[in-house]
Design an enzyme around this catalytic site. Structure first.
Site, PDB file in Angstrom:
ATOM      1  N   ASN A 198       0.871  -1.170   0.000  1.00  0.00           N
ATOM      2  CA  ASN A 198       0.000   0.000   0.000  1.00  0.00           C
ATOM      3  C   ASN A 198       0.908   1.220   0.000  1.00  0.00           C
ATOM      4  OD1 ASN A 198      -2.831  -1.172   0.426  1.00  0.00           O
ATOM      5  ND2 ASN A 198      -1.595  -2.177   2.002  1.00  0.00           N
ATOM      6  N   GLU A 199       1.125   1.746  -1.198  1.00  0.00           N
ATOM      7  CA  GLU A 199       2.079   2.833  -1.365  1.00  0.00           C
ATOM      8  C   GLU A 199       1.453   4.151  -0.931  1.00  0.00           C
ATOM      9  OE1 GLU A 199       4.942   1.888  -1.910  1.00  0.00           O
ATOM     10  OE2 GLU A 199       5.235   0.645  -3.677  1.00  0.00           O
ATOM     11  N   SER A 200       2.278   5.210  -0.921  1.00  0.00           N
ATOM     12  CA  SER A 200       1.780   6.536  -0.556  1.00  0.00           C
ATOM     13  C   SER A 200       0.548   6.844  -1.398  1.00  0.00           C
ATOM     14  CB  SER A 200       2.835   7.594  -0.851  1.00  0.00           C
ATOM     15  OG  SER A 200       4.029   7.237  -0.222  1.00  0.00           O
TER      16      SER A 200
END
Ligand code: F6R
Length: 642
Positions: free
Chosen positions: A166-168
């Site tokens: 879950n990236e930025s």
């Protein structure tokens, strides 16, 4: 847990830790503690005849945890028969048995060594067609729900604050899904994939929502490299830019940290802002220097009001007025600067970082890779030699994985031509060239080089290191190639430190009997080559410390290409003039295989010489801003007391 501050809106944060953090001495002890919590949970569930649902992570952070779980199984009979595990993520597309697949990782690190039932191990499937992914992800979540949710979720954290993949920008209610990987994540993984171009662009990840629904979350982070993102996740506002910060809203989340990863937390970095402290000399130095930097003032310009308004009034009451404290710290910093890294002969050394005696010292510089000596302490290296000390260099590893394939053939063909030219019988060298050329032509991404290719690559780097030493003026007898075995896997993943690594290190120290040892004190990546090399030195010094010559040996730590010591830690700063900066640059240029784009570039596109120059200039500028002399550059060292 929230610790409220005493600050008066000076710019220092008002709120501090919004997630429980536990700091351990090192990652081994921390991993054992996490393993113990998992073991306890498994046993409680066993006694209740319930399954234990674990959420598992991959990456370097949980390796020690898995090793400890395997040990608990083998030596203490911990059974995993009631465990159902769900991994966070998998690259997409990805074959399950590919070298970098998370399925393979989990089998190698854990599943193959314990009694968990194979049908209870879920890892997202990297083989699906794109159309199948959405349904598959729904089913993955449904399976977790059907079992009552995750009892304990293990997490690592990415340099950008990602959890799972879950990236930025990921939302707090994001579902399990296919995601595009951030550039920063791909760069971090690119070493494993043999370059950015071979690194997957997408992955399947458990969404933030399911992570937040876990009954208990433990996030593990090791090394200084994680310290900034840990501080931001724990102390900043909750933000989708840093998905780990969502855990501030989890009712039962704990960050398990080693000392280095915790080092930027306010309570550790600036404890006087959090609670009443005992002002040791070290803390006073740190506080005054951070105050000066924070207010952008030279040390001698700090006023009583500056101290009072920044949570340091008790220090002022004890040791003030400001002028007295300022002058003390100014002098301390002044005394770290010396043009005599080996000590100044016939001078009063009571306020100098090094001893005057003996006038001529034997010096042993340890260089983890063949270019760390010149990159990190090239100016000091040259000065030690010019000031008449007997300087030896111990090149700890061959550095052979960081040479581009085409360089190998260039050098192998040179040997063939050389042999032809001088009439040296050279059938074998031609054979080696042919074999290397055939192998490299068909080499697959992240395939391990043949032994011969590795050897040639090692020789290339050996020649470059020797060229640097000759440039500095060091004779061949003082150059030592140690080829520590832990490094020789041919892959990014190295072996753990072994008895042989320590023995080779110990033998070299014992042979030279140095008055000074210089070593790379990098703690950013606790599993990285620099740290293993440092551990080998620490272990060797501990074994040797009762010897007479060791009583007269001082160990100085320098930092690698990536970062510098904090200003309050520096105990010796060697200034360089503009000409010396240029000389150092020429010394770094001897490492041609590391120029113009290297195999492991990392996120920083500057070349090594640029990084070294920027860093040394930054240190010099900082001394200048704090009100000390202005130099072109400075190399910094910290003493290690054994
Ligand atoms: C791995 C995962 C990632 C890693 C993170 C840190 O399954 O989901 O979030 O935990 O990238 O990786 P390391 O531990 O290698 O620093």
């Amino acid at each position: 847990m929230t610790i409220s501050s005493i600050d008066k809106a000076t710019g220092f944060e008002k709120r501090f830790e919004n997630i429980g953090t536990i700091v351990y001495e090192n990652s081994t002890i921390a991993s054992k503690a996490v393993a113990q919590e998992i073991a306890n949970l498994i046993k409680v569930k066993q006694s209740q005849k319930q399954p234990c649902i674990l959420g598992l992570a991959t990456g370097s952070s949980p390796k020690g945890l898995y090793a400890e779980l395997v040990r608990l199984h083998k030596e203490e009979g911990l059974s995993f028969k009631n465990v159902v595990s769900f991994n966070l993520d998998e690259y997409y597309p990805m074959e399950p048995d590919a070298v970098n697949s998370y399925v393979r990782f989990m089998k190698e690190q854990l599943f193959n060594h314990i009694d968990i039932l194979p049908e209870n191990c879920y890892v997202p499937n990297g083989l699906l067609s794109k159309e199948e992914i959405a349904d598959y992800c729904d089913q993955y979540e449904a399976k977790i729900e059907a079992l009552g949710g995750i009892d304990l979720q293990i997490l690592g954290i990415g340099g950008n604050g990602h959890i799972g993949f879950n990236e930025s920008g990921s939302l707090q209610n994001s579902k399990t899904r296919l995601v595009a990987l951030d550039h920063i994540t791909r760069v971090a993984a690119s070493g494993d994939f043999g370059g950015l171009e071979n690194t997957p662009r997408t992955a399947i990840t458990l969404g933030v929502k399911k992570i937040m629904e876990a009954k208990r979350v433990m996030l593990m982070a090791w090394g200084e490299g994680k310290s900034n993102i840990i501080k931001a996740s724990v102390e900043s506002e909750v933000t989708s830019n840093i998905p780990a910060s969502y855990l501030q809203e989890h009712h039962n989340a704990t960050f398990v940290l080693d000392k280095a990863a915790s080092s930027k937390l306010t309570r550790i970095n600036t404890p006087w802002l959090v609670e009443k402290i005992i002002w040791t000399d070290k803390l006073i130095r740190k506080a005054v220097l951070s105050l000066a930097i924070h207010l952008k003032k030279p040390i001698l310009m700090l006023t009583d009001a500056d101290y009072i308004e920044n949570g340091m009034s008790d220090l002022l009451a004890d040791s003030g007025p400001a002028y007295n404290i300022n002058i003390k710290i100014f002098n301390k910093l002044q005394h770290t600067i010396t043009g005599w890294p080996g000590g100044k002969p016939n001078a009063d050394d009571s306020n100098r970082p090094e001893r005057a005696e003996p006038e001529k010292k034997r010096v042993l510089i340890f260089s983890p890779h063949p270019d760390d000596d010149i990159i990190s302490m090239g100016g000091t290296f040259k000065r030690l030699h010019e000031q008449g000390h007997e300087v030896h260099v111990g090149y700890q590893t061959s550095g052979n994985i960081a040479v581009a394939d085409d360089e190998t053939l260039r050098f192998a063909s040179f040997v063939c031509d050389y042999n032809d030219k001088f009439g040296i019988e050279s059938l074998e060298s031609k054979e080696i060239y042919k074999k290397a050329a055939a192998f490299l032509k068909n080499k697959k991404s992240s395939e391990i080089d043949t032994e011969e290719v590795r050897f040639i690559k090692g020789l290339i780097r050996k020649g470059e290191a020797r060229a640097t030493c000759h440039f500095v003026g060091i004779p061949d007898e003082q150059i030592h190639f140690m080829n520590l075995p832990f490094y020789e896997t041919g892959a990014i993943k190295k072996n753990p430190i072994g008895i042989a690594d320590v023995k080779i290190t110990l033998d070299l120290i014992d042979k030279i009997k140095p008055h000074q040892i210089y070593a790379a004190g990098d703690l950013a990546d606790p599993h990285g080559t620099h740290k293993v090399c440092l551990d080998a030195i620490f272990a060797a010094v501990q074994e040797l410390k009762s010897k007479k010559y060791m009583k007269d040996c001082w160990v100085w730590l320098y930092r690698g290409a990536w970062q510098e010591w904090a200003i309050d830690e520096i105990e010796m700063a060697i200034p360089l003039g503009p000409d010396q900066v240029l000389e150092k640059r020429k010394g770094i240029f001897k490492h041609q295989s590391q120029k113009d784009g290297v195999v492991f570039q990392g996120a920083d596109s500057r070349e090594f010489w640029q990084r070294a120059e920027d860093r040394n200039k930054e240190t010099a500028d900082l001394y200048d801003e704090l009100g000390l002399s202005h130099y072109a550059a400075m190399e910094a060292f910290v003493r290690w007391h054994f």
